[in-house]
Design a protein around this motif. Sequence first.
Motif, PDB file in Angstrom:
ATOM      1  N   LEU A  82       0.829  -1.202   0.000  1.00  0.00           N
ATOM      2  CA  LEU A  82       0.000   0.000   0.000  1.00  0.00           C
ATOM      3  C   LEU A  82       0.865   1.254   0.000  1.00  0.00           C
ATOM      4  O   LEU A  82       0.579   2.221  -0.712  1.00  0.00           O
ATOM      5  CB  LEU A  82      -0.916  -0.014   1.224  1.00  0.00           C
ATOM      6  N   LEU A  83       1.944   1.247   0.785  1.00  0.00           N
ATOM      7  CA  LEU A  83       2.820   2.413   0.888  1.00  0.00           C
ATOM      8  C   LEU A  83       3.501   2.711  -0.434  1.00  0.00           C
ATOM      9  O   LEU A  83       3.696   3.879  -0.801  1.00  0.00           O
ATOM     10  CB  LEU A  83       3.867   2.179   1.978  1.00  0.00           C
ATOM     11  N   HIS A  84       3.863   1.677  -1.168  1.00  0.00           N
ATOM     12  CA  HIS A  84       4.568   1.854  -2.434  1.00  0.00           C
ATOM     13  C   HIS A  84       3.609   1.994  -3.610  1.00  0.00           C
ATOM     14  O   HIS A  84       4.022   1.872  -4.768  1.00  0.00           O
ATOM     15  CB  HIS A  84       5.514   0.678  -2.671  1.00  0.00           C
ATOM     16  N   ASP A  85       2.320   2.229  -3.302  1.00  0.00           N
ATOM     17  CA  ASP A  85       1.304   2.476  -4.333  1.00  0.00           C
ATOM     18  C   ASP A  85       1.226   1.350  -5.346  1.00  0.00           C
ATOM     19  O   ASP A  85       1.088   1.579  -6.568  1.00  0.00           O
ATOM     20  CB  ASP A  85       1.579   3.807  -5.047  1.00  0.00           C
ATOM     21  N   ALA A  86       1.317   0.117  -4.842  1.00  0.00           N
ATOM     22  CA  ALA A  86       1.160  -1.039  -5.728  1.00  0.00           C
ATOM     23  C   ALA A  86      -0.298  -1.127  -6.178  1.00  0.00           C
ATOM     24  O   ALA A  86      -1.190  -0.535  -5.567  1.00  0.00           O
ATOM     25  CB  ALA A  86       1.570  -2.318  -4.991  1.00  0.00           C
ATOM     26  N   PRO A  87      -0.593  -1.836  -7.269  1.00  0.00           N
ATOM     27  CA  PRO A  87      -1.987  -2.003  -7.691  1.00  0.00           C
ATOM     28  C   PRO A  87      -2.841  -2.574  -6.561  1.00  0.00           C
ATOM     29  O   PRO A  87      -2.352  -3.342  -5.720  1.00  0.00           O
ATOM     30  CB  PRO A  87      -1.883  -2.984  -8.868  1.00  0.00           C
ATOM     31  N   ALA A  88      -4.108  -2.190  -6.564  1.00  0.00           N
ATOM     32  CA  ALA A  88      -5.006  -2.620  -5.495  1.00  0.00           C
ATOM     33  C   ALA A  88      -5.055  -4.148  -5.394  1.00  0.00           C
ATOM     34  O   ALA A  88      -5.097  -4.708  -4.288  1.00  0.00           O
ATOM     35  CB  ALA A  88      -6.406  -2.062  -5.735  1.00  0.00           C
ATOM     36  N   GLU A  89      -5.007  -4.822  -6.543  1.00  0.00           N
ATOM     37  CA  GLU A  89      -5.079  -6.285  -6.518  1.00  0.00           C
ATOM     38  C   GLU A  89      -3.901  -6.890  -5.768  1.00  0.00           C
ATOM     39  O   GLU A  89      -4.051  -7.890  -5.053  1.00  0.00           O
ATOM     40  CB  GLU A  89      -5.120  -6.831  -7.946  1.00  0.00           C
ATOM     41  N   SER A  90      -2.729  -6.264  -5.892  1.00  0.00           N
ATOM     42  CA  SER A  90      -1.543  -6.782  -5.209  1.00  0.00           C
ATOM     43  C   SER A  90      -1.670  -6.624  -3.698  1.00  0.00           C
ATOM     44  O   SER A  90      -1.380  -7.562  -2.942  1.00  0.00           O
ATOM     45  CB  SER A  90      -0.302  -6.043  -5.715  1.00  0.00           C
ATOM     46  N   ALA A  91      -2.110  -5.446  -3.243  1.00  0.00           N
ATOM     47  CA  ALA A  91      -2.256  -5.224  -1.804  1.00  0.00           C
ATOM     48  C   ALA A  91      -3.336  -6.128  -1.224  1.00  0.00           C
ATOM     49  O   ALA A  91      -3.178  -6.675  -0.124  1.00  0.00           O
ATOM     50  CB  ALA A  91      -2.587  -3.757  -1.536  1.00  0.00           C
ATOM     51  N   VAL A  92      -4.435  -6.305  -1.954  1.00  0.00           N
ATOM     52  CA  VAL A  92      -5.519  -7.178  -1.479  1.00  0.00           C
ATOM     53  C   VAL A  92      -5.022  -8.619  -1.380  1.00  0.00           C
ATOM     54  O   VAL A  92      -5.325  -9.338  -0.413  1.00  0.00           O
ATOM     55  CB  VAL A  92      -6.741  -7.070  -2.411  1.00  0.00           C
ATOM     56  N   ALA A  93      -4.247  -9.050  -2.369  1.00  0.00           N
ATOM     57  CA  ALA A  93      -3.724 -10.418  -2.340  1.00  0.00           C
ATOM     58  C   ALA A  93      -2.775 -10.616  -1.161  1.00  0.00           C
ATOM     59  O   ALA A  93      -2.785 -11.669  -0.508  1.00  0.00           O
ATOM     60  CB  ALA A  93      -3.008 -10.729  -3.655  1.00  0.00           C
ATOM     61  N   GLU A  94      -1.946  -9.601  -0.872  1.00  0.00           N
ATOM     62  CA  GLU A  94      -1.040  -9.687   0.282  1.00  0.00           C
ATOM     63  C   GLU A  94      -1.830  -9.809   1.575  1.00  0.00           C
ATOM     64  O   GLU A  94      -1.474 -10.605   2.458  1.00  0.00           O
ATOM     65  CB  GLU A  94      -0.143  -8.451   0.330  1.00  0.00           C
ATOM     66  N   MET A  95      -2.905  -9.023   1.719  1.00  0.00           N
ATOM     67  CA  MET A  95      -3.695  -9.106   2.951  1.00  0.00           C
ATOM     68  C   MET A  95      -4.461 -10.419   3.027  1.00  0.00           C
ATOM     69  O   MET A  95      -4.584 -11.023   4.100  1.00  0.00           O
ATOM     70  CB  MET A  95      -4.656  -7.922   3.028  1.00  0.00           C
ATOM     71  N   ALA A  96      -4.980 -10.895   1.896  1.00  0.00           N
ATOM     72  CA  ALA A  96      -5.694 -12.170   1.901  1.00  0.00           C
ATOM     73  C   ALA A  96      -4.778 -13.293   2.370  1.00  0.00           C
ATOM     74  O   ALA A  96      -5.203 -14.204   3.099  1.00  0.00           O
ATOM     75  CB  ALA A  96      -6.240 -12.470   0.506  1.00  0.00           C
ATOM     76  N   ALA A  97      -3.500 -13.229   1.967  1.00  0.00           N
ATOM     77  CA  ALA A  97      -2.547 -14.255   2.398  1.00  0.00           C
ATOM     78  C   ALA A  97      -2.200 -14.098   3.870  1.00  0.00           C
ATOM     79  O   ALA A  97      -1.782 -15.076   4.519  1.00  0.00           O
ATOM     80  CB  ALA A  97      -1.276 -14.167   1.552  1.00  0.00           C
ATOM     81  N   SER A  98      -2.354 -12.898   4.428  1.00  0.00           N
ATOM     82  CA  SER A  98      -2.017 -12.656   5.833  1.00  0.00           C
ATOM     83  C   SER A  98      -3.152 -13.029   6.776  1.00  0.00           C
ATOM     84  O   SER A  98      -2.919 -13.256   7.970  1.00  0.00           O
ATOM     85  CB  SER A  98      -1.653 -11.169   6.034  1.00  0.00           C
ATOM     86  N   LEU A  99      -4.375 -13.043   6.271  1.00  0.00           N
ATOM     87  CA  LEU A  99      -5.526 -13.364   7.114  1.00  0.00           C
ATOM     88  C   LEU A  99      -5.619 -14.874   7.327  1.00  0.00           C
ATOM     89  O   LEU A  99      -5.240 -15.656   6.451  1.00  0.00           O
ATOM     90  CB  LEU A  99      -6.816 -12.859   6.463  1.00  0.00           C
ATOM     91  N   PRO A 100      -6.105 -15.285   8.485  1.00  0.00           N
ATOM     92  CA  PRO A 100      -6.303 -16.723   8.699  1.00  0.00           C
ATOM     93  C   PRO A 100      -7.269 -17.285   7.660  1.00  0.00           C
ATOM     94  O   PRO A 100      -8.221 -16.612   7.245  1.00  0.00           O
ATOM     95  CB  PRO A 100      -6.902 -16.790  10.114  1.00  0.00           C
ATOM     96  N   ALA A 101      -7.026 -18.506   7.239  1.00  0.00           N
ATOM     97  CA  ALA A 101      -7.910 -19.136   6.250  1.00  0.00           C
ATOM     98  C   ALA A 101      -9.299 -19.321   6.862  1.00  0.00           C
ATOM     99  O   ALA A 101      -9.429 -19.813   7.990  1.00  0.00           O
ATOM    100  CB  ALA A 101      -7.343 -20.481   5.819  1.00  0.00           C
TER     101      ALA A 101
END
Length: 763
Positions: free
Chosen positions: A455-474
Amino acid sequence: MTDTEGVDPAAETESLAAWLTARTDAELAELLRLRPDLAVPPPAHLAVLAARAEQRASVLRAADELTVLELTVIGILSQEGGRERGVPRAALTAAVAGRAPVRSVDKALKALRDRALVWGAKVLRVTPAAQDAVTWRVDAPRDALTAAEIESALAELSDTERRLLTTLATSSPIGRTRDAAPGTDPERPVQRLLARRLLNWIDEQTVELPYQVGQALRGETVSDPAALTPPPIRATKLKVADVNAAAGGEVLELVRHCEDLIAALGAQPAATLKAGGLGVRETKRLAKAVGVDEARLGLLAEVLAAADLIGRGTPDPLPAADTGDDYWAPTVAVDSWQTTTPAQRWHVLAQAWLDLPRRPWVVGMRDEHGKPIAALSEEVRATGAPRDRRFVLGLLAELGTGQGATASEVAATVAWRRPRWSARFGADAVRHTLAEAATLGLVGRGALSSPGRSLLHDAPAESAVAEMAASLPAPIDYVLLQADLTVVAPGPLTPELQEQIALVADLESAGAATTYRIGESSVRRALDAGLSASELHTLFATRSRTPVPQSLTYLIDDVARRHGRLRAGVAASFVRCEDPALLAEVLASPVAEPLALRALAPTVAISQAPLAEVLDQLRTAGFVPAGEDSSGAIVDLRPRGSRVMRRRARPAPRMPAVPTAEQLETLVRQLRAGQRAASATRGDGVRSDGSRASGAATVALLQLAARVHRSVSIGYVDAQGVATERIVDPVSVGGGQLDAFDPAAGAVRRFTLHRITSVNLVD
């Protein structure tokens, strides 16, 4: 860079305009990128650019981005005469010897030259206004007290002594007093402060408040400006998975609390204060409904408003006790937001916080009048907040992946990197910013999380969402039923199962393992929504990893047996029942009169009241009706909550835009062309009448007039475009300004140099 000793300062007497003329196109483009205010409006030629670069407001704006070392270099050069005659590079090296590496000094000089605050190679000059950017004495004693020693000494002060220090801290640090003279009673306040080293002695009538003491009194981060190297950060190495897991846990809580706040505002919109924002009573009500403290409630409200998920307006439907005022309520955008994944919901909230021109952490603090600052009020607005957040998170990003730091270490680094920010962005502000970043899942355990870095490096929204999805418990698709009719979810549930469990059970406690409780009212709620008893039995039989308690089976069957025996429909509405005795009981009860129930048959009655009102009043009277549509199917009439229309986004504060590379190239070409045109038309800068026309010649002639106390005739165009001729007596020239005594006005007036069209000495 190496320098020879004994350099004659007169060897490099070039002005800033001349120095800029010798710069390459790339260097001019870099100057305009670092100081975008110089390009608005585009300067006609380099003399105008130089004049703007020396204006005090622009210089101070550029100085806000400088470090302690860079500002100290400015202070040393100004002190050594760099404003008038220049300072040999070797003299600067000697002044900072032992306190900063030569390489660091060279890097600092490059940063200052890039911003046109310092120019020259072997002989260095500094723009006059830059000295005002240094808020400490560069030659102050270096045996200053530490932060702990200052705190201890301040704790022992009397009220009189503290008031004296506070006056100096909030005004000028230099104080004039007779009590500074030797031989003064040692019990006098000034003498006691001198003895504690909370004041520095200058002479028998002058004392000075040490820079660090002033910082402590103003609540800023206490730093040593004599330290010309950045404070160390003892980074803590963490596993990236642990950092992301901590961030993911915070995000689950954040999303849940936001959903609860939206539900609370939908059920009962909050009236706004006359000055805007949420009142104390509404804040307490909402905090209790969500189950958070008032400080966190303020952050949630600010973020949701920034994300346009709650807004101010006239809700539909209106509250029962409508006062005619505006309300804070969910917007129509909420319905689509709630259907997205938790990671997508996080991205909306986190992006809104990162760009939010407000400081939610001040909510609840006292303003200058002693009143608490309300959430969503104008007092929370701070246009520089997004820049501050990105700077703090950028410091964590510099540490590397999985590297964490404490809030005090980050605050000390901020104070060294941006000392001029200390008045508005001290240790408390850094600590609150990091705490908010942790709440939003951008920081975990003191380190920048992977989603936060994206998010800080202004990556595409899909990339930040994918990073958070991987960080959340399944998400899991099962629950654990207990004998006491509680349902335990040992992790985040799938959206479908979450909706079903929330419908049939009440939330009892949230956390890593969420607990729900099943009761008669919650089962009735599920039946009201259209579920049948058999569907509820199937839900628990298939989704529970533990046996279904027999008591739950009995509860569902018992409630279902009584549920729906009495049915209401639309006539405006109707009530029907297979049991004539039960319908007769309803018609004989007090509730029949306000609903205007009238029997059409032993098993059917009608009412002019809306169906929702009929169901509500019958339930209040102790009956358990179910709503049905024209086909006899049960309908879900649960209230959806109030909504307001989305308002047009408030325009962002106007800040000097950073030009693109193409725009900078074009602007530099225009400057070069303008400079050639000015040189071709002005020649040596002397008109036929003896007046001077070029910018450099104008400044030189005005400086000469100020030194020899000669009057000059100037042509001047004011801000309204009115051209005048006047005779003035120059007093000082610098910083893009001329201060001169105007005999016509009888006072010293200030003129902007680039508005002066001609100068001529008066005999």
